[in-house]
Design an enzyme around this catalytic site. Structure first.
Site, PDB file in Angstrom:
ATOM      1  CG  HIS A 309      -2.080   0.924   1.056  1.00  0.00           C
ATOM      2  ND1 HIS A 309      -2.005   2.270   1.314  1.00  0.00           N
ATOM      3  CD2 HIS A 309      -3.326   0.686   0.592  1.00  0.00           C
ATOM      4  CE1 HIS A 309      -3.170   2.821   1.022  1.00  0.00           C
ATOM      5  NE2 HIS A 309      -3.987   1.884   0.581  1.00  0.00           N
ATOM      6  CG  ASP A 367      -8.955  -4.204  -2.276  1.00  0.00           C
ATOM      7  OD1 ASP A 367     -10.032  -4.179  -1.662  1.00  0.00           O
ATOM      8  OD2 ASP A 367      -8.542  -3.262  -2.959  1.00  0.00           O
TER       9      ASP A 367
HETATM   10  N1  CMC Z   1       4.284  -7.382  -5.094  1.00  0.00           N
HETATM   11  C1  CMC Z   1       5.631  -7.366  -5.289  1.00  0.00           C
HETATM   12  N2  CMC Z   1       6.403  -6.280  -5.137  1.00  0.00           N
HETATM   13  C2  CMC Z   1       5.779  -5.135  -4.806  1.00  0.00           C
HETATM   14  C3  CMC Z   1       4.377  -5.074  -4.571  1.00  0.00           C
HETATM   15  C4  CMC Z   1       3.636  -6.259  -4.725  1.00  0.00           C
HETATM   16  N3  CMC Z   1       2.317  -6.258  -4.528  1.00  0.00           N
HETATM   17  N4  CMC Z   1       4.028  -3.822  -4.235  1.00  0.00           N
HETATM   18  C5  CMC Z   1       5.146  -3.089  -4.250  1.00  0.00           C
HETATM   19  N5  CMC Z   1       6.215  -3.893  -4.579  1.00  0.00           N
HETATM   20  C6  CMC Z   1       7.616  -3.489  -4.648  1.00  0.00           C
HETATM   21  C7  CMC Z   1       7.883  -2.673  -5.902  1.00  0.00           C
HETATM   22  O1  CMC Z   1       8.299  -3.494  -6.976  1.00  0.00           O
HETATM   23  C8  CMC Z   1       8.951  -1.733  -5.441  1.00  0.00           C
HETATM   24  O2  CMC Z   1      10.181  -2.430  -5.478  1.00  0.00           O
HETATM   25  P1  CMC Z   1      11.568  -1.626  -5.794  1.00  0.00           P
HETATM   26  O3  CMC Z   1      11.730  -0.659  -4.651  1.00  0.00           O
HETATM   27  O4  CMC Z   1      12.582  -2.710  -5.811  1.00  0.00           O
HETATM   28  O5  CMC Z   1      11.340  -0.955  -7.102  1.00  0.00           O
HETATM   29  C9  CMC Z   1       8.609  -1.472  -3.973  1.00  0.00           C
HETATM   30  O6  CMC Z   1       7.870  -2.622  -3.547  1.00  0.00           O
HETATM   31  C10 CMC Z   1       7.785  -0.205  -3.741  1.00  0.00           C
HETATM   32  O7  CMC Z   1       6.682  -0.264  -4.630  1.00  0.00           O
HETATM   33  P2  CMC Z   1       6.024   1.019  -5.307  1.00  0.00           P
HETATM   34  O8  CMC Z   1       5.275   0.605  -6.531  1.00  0.00           O
HETATM   35  O9  CMC Z   1       7.066   2.092  -5.445  1.00  0.00           O
HETATM   36  O10 CMC Z   1       5.026   1.445  -4.167  1.00  0.00           O
HETATM   37  P3  CMC Z   1       3.741   2.314  -4.359  1.00  0.00           P
HETATM   38  O11 CMC Z   1       3.501   2.940  -3.046  1.00  0.00           O
HETATM   39  O12 CMC Z   1       3.869   3.217  -5.537  1.00  0.00           O
HETATM   40  O13 CMC Z   1       2.604   1.236  -4.724  1.00  0.00           O
HETATM   41  C11 CMC Z   1       0.748  -0.200  -4.614  1.00  0.00           C
HETATM   42  C12 CMC Z   1       1.586   0.846  -3.868  1.00  0.00           C
HETATM   43  C13 CMC Z   1      -0.499  -0.531  -3.784  1.00  0.00           C
HETATM   44  C14 CMC Z   1       0.278   0.379  -5.974  1.00  0.00           C
HETATM   45  C15 CMC Z   1       1.589  -1.465  -4.838  1.00  0.00           C
HETATM   46  O14 CMC Z   1       2.017  -2.004  -3.608  1.00  0.00           O
HETATM   47  C16 CMC Z   1       0.856  -2.540  -5.655  1.00  0.00           C
HETATM   48  O15 CMC Z   1       0.862  -2.481  -6.900  1.00  0.00           O
HETATM   49  N6  CMC Z   1       0.197  -3.541  -4.960  1.00  0.00           N
HETATM   50  C17 CMC Z   1      -0.596  -4.522  -5.637  1.00  0.00           C
HETATM   51  C18 CMC Z   1      -1.952  -3.928  -6.009  1.00  0.00           C
HETATM   52  C19 CMC Z   1      -2.873  -3.776  -4.808  1.00  0.00           C
HETATM   53  O16 CMC Z   1      -3.046  -4.705  -4.011  1.00  0.00           O
HETATM   54  N7  CMC Z   1      -3.517  -2.594  -4.706  1.00  0.00           N
HETATM   55  C20 CMC Z   1      -4.547  -2.342  -3.693  1.00  0.00           C
HETATM   56  C21 CMC Z   1      -4.202  -1.276  -2.729  1.00  0.00           C
HETATM   57  S1  CMC Z   1      -5.349  -1.288  -1.341  1.00  0.00           S
HETATM   58  C22 CMC Z   1      -6.854  -0.810  -2.028  1.00  0.00           C
HETATM   59  C23 CMC Z   1      -6.894   0.636  -2.382  1.00  0.00           C
HETATM   60  O17 CMC Z   1      -6.760   1.476  -1.477  1.00  0.00           O
HETATM   61  O18 CMC Z   1      -7.091   0.932  -3.577  1.00  0.00           O
END
Ligand code: CMC
Length: 433
Positions: A309, A367
């Protein structure tokens, strides 16, 4: 907002440093008020993804991502989820205070008075293919409401804003259930005002004119909890979309439709659907290792859906509550040995013990569990995000209304760091290489 002290910014251009007020809200990080930066320093701030930007002030929802705290109007989500129903939470988000018994009764009635949709709206559905994704239908039908309620709408009038909010909260379950009924080719079911919000939705989803549907109270309560936990979440992507669209003075039903479009994405509300599809794809516990390895591979775009998240860095408090509901529902339905549920529990355990997920602070989010609960309720996977829409609508309308009433409200208009070609002259076509 309290003015605490000033931040000093030296742009390194030989000019005297600029001072900017540091403002404090009730809780949470202070903000540097840089509204005059461009005027005085001729520079913009650069913050793609809004990692360090407070786009507005708001008194609706507070999140402390490090501590796993979520408050609606100051009340902890745990207390609201355990002691209130969704209608009380809607009243709270819209009005700022929890209702007393009389206020609650009056609010319930007002919502029930608006649950039906115009008969002509029903015909709108037939323009869609039967197999259209329910979120495509939701974007279209909710946007279409703007055609029904446009002329008499004055957004500067608080009473008009409230009526729009009531209409949206009341009609969303009807519109969502109609999207499902249309998809499976069954007749639309009218709302039943003797039922509560969650029961009525289950009735419109699962009853037919040929057969009554009696909802199980444990399952209706589980749905109510899903709605409470998803009702608002501060300035997330879809809420920011609603605010940005609304900042132009656009029709609120059209703005909510923009929010629905944003929510559909798998990085946001689409994650519950993506998570269940992922569990189906993994299929068997023996393949979990393979998928964990893919999630860790920097060259593989695959992510473990339902994990991570942007704001919660230690745990998602909604996930803790949803996990509890998940166990209750599966016990009630005797589904503890369900293949996907067992797979989900195994995946949860392995990911929580894995060094990669621990070091990146990636935990199951709400989720991850809400998809499993919805599946157990008999809701098809393709409807999951539509149900999230139904829940989040109250948050969107509360935030939209707060913005319109804010004396500091301005059209949202970000700037950019331009990286395209510098000024150049057009060469006549015959001379171009
Ligand atoms: N699986 C594997 N690696 C991950 C994941 C994941 N679900 N989420 C983040 N990472 C890694 C990502 O690859 C990155 O690695 P590095 O630093 O080596 O590049 C690091 O963790 C940080 O990720 P980020 O994309 O920079 O983090 P963010 O804050 O931009 O993204 C997120 C947050 C929710 C979009 C992301 O964690 C994700 O895509 N999760 C899966 C989708 C999901 O479950 N979304 C629902 C969120 S809760 C409901 C809502 O509020 O909408």
């Amino acid at each position: 907002m309290e003015h605490k002290r000033n931040a000093i910014l030296d742009l390194g251009n030989g000019e005297p440093p600029l001072e900017f007020p540091i403002l404090a809200g009730t809780m949470g990080p202070e903000v540097v008020d840089i509204r005059t930066l461009y005027k005085r320093g001729r520079v913009f701030t650069y913050d793609p993804g809004f990692m360090s930007t407070a786009s507005s002030s708001s008194s609706i929802t507070f999140i402390d991502g490090d501590k796993g705290i979520l408050l609606y109007r100051g009340y902890p989500i745990e207390q609201l989820a355990k002691q209130c129903d969704f209608m009380e939470v809607c009243y709270l988000l819209m009005n700022g205070e929890l209702p007393n018994i009389a206020q609650k009764a009056s609010f319930d009635k007002t919502i029930k008075d608006h649950t039906m949709v115009h008969e002509q709206l029903a015909r709108f559905y037939t323009g869609f293919r039967r197999d259209a994704h329910p979120m495509a239908v939701m974007v279209g039908v909710v946007g279409a409401l703007s055609a029904f309620y446009h002329d008499a709408m004055d957004i500067s009038d608080a009473a008009h804003r409230e009526l729009s909010a009531v209409r949206l909260v009341a009609k969303l379950p009807t519109i969502t259930a109609m999207a499902y009924k249309y998809n499976i080719g069954q007749p639309f079911m009218y709302p039943r005002n003797n039922l509560n919000y969650a029961e009525n939705f289950l009735h419109m989803m699962f009853a037919t004119p040929a057969e009554e549907y009696r909802s199980n109270p444990v399952l209706a309560r589980a749905l109510d909890r899903i709605l409470i936990l998803h009702a608002d979440h501060e300035q997330n992507a879809s809420t920011s979309t609603v605010r940005l669209a609304g900042s132009t003075g656009a029709n609120p039903f059209a703005c909510i439709s923009a929010g629905i479009a944003c929510l559909w994405g798998p990085a946001h509300g689409g994650a519950n659907e993506a998570c269940l599809n992922m569990l189906e794809e993994i299929g068997d516990e023996s393949r979990i290792g393979e998928y964990i390895a893919r999630a860790k591979d920097p060259d593989d775009p695959f992510r473990l859906m339902g994990f991570g998240h942007r704001v919660y860095r230690n745990f998602d408090p909604r996930a803790t509550l949803m996990r509890e509901t998940c166990h209750e529902v599966l016990n009630e339905l005797g589904l503890r040995d369900d293949r996907l549920f067992k797979l989900a529990l195994k995946l949860e355990k392995i990911a929580l013990e894995d060094e990669y997920f621990i070091s990146k602070k990636l935990y199951p989010n709400v989720d991850f569990y809400s998809g499993i609960v919805q599946r157990a309720l008999g809701i098809p996977v393709s409807m999951f995000t539509a149900i999230f829409t139904m829940a989040r609508t109250v948050g969107w309308v509360a935030q939209w209304s707060e913005m319109i009433a804010d004396p500091e409200y301005k059209i949202g208009r970000p700037r950019q760091l331009y990286t395209g070609a510098a000024t150049r002259d057009v060469i006549p076509i015959a001379s171009r290489l």
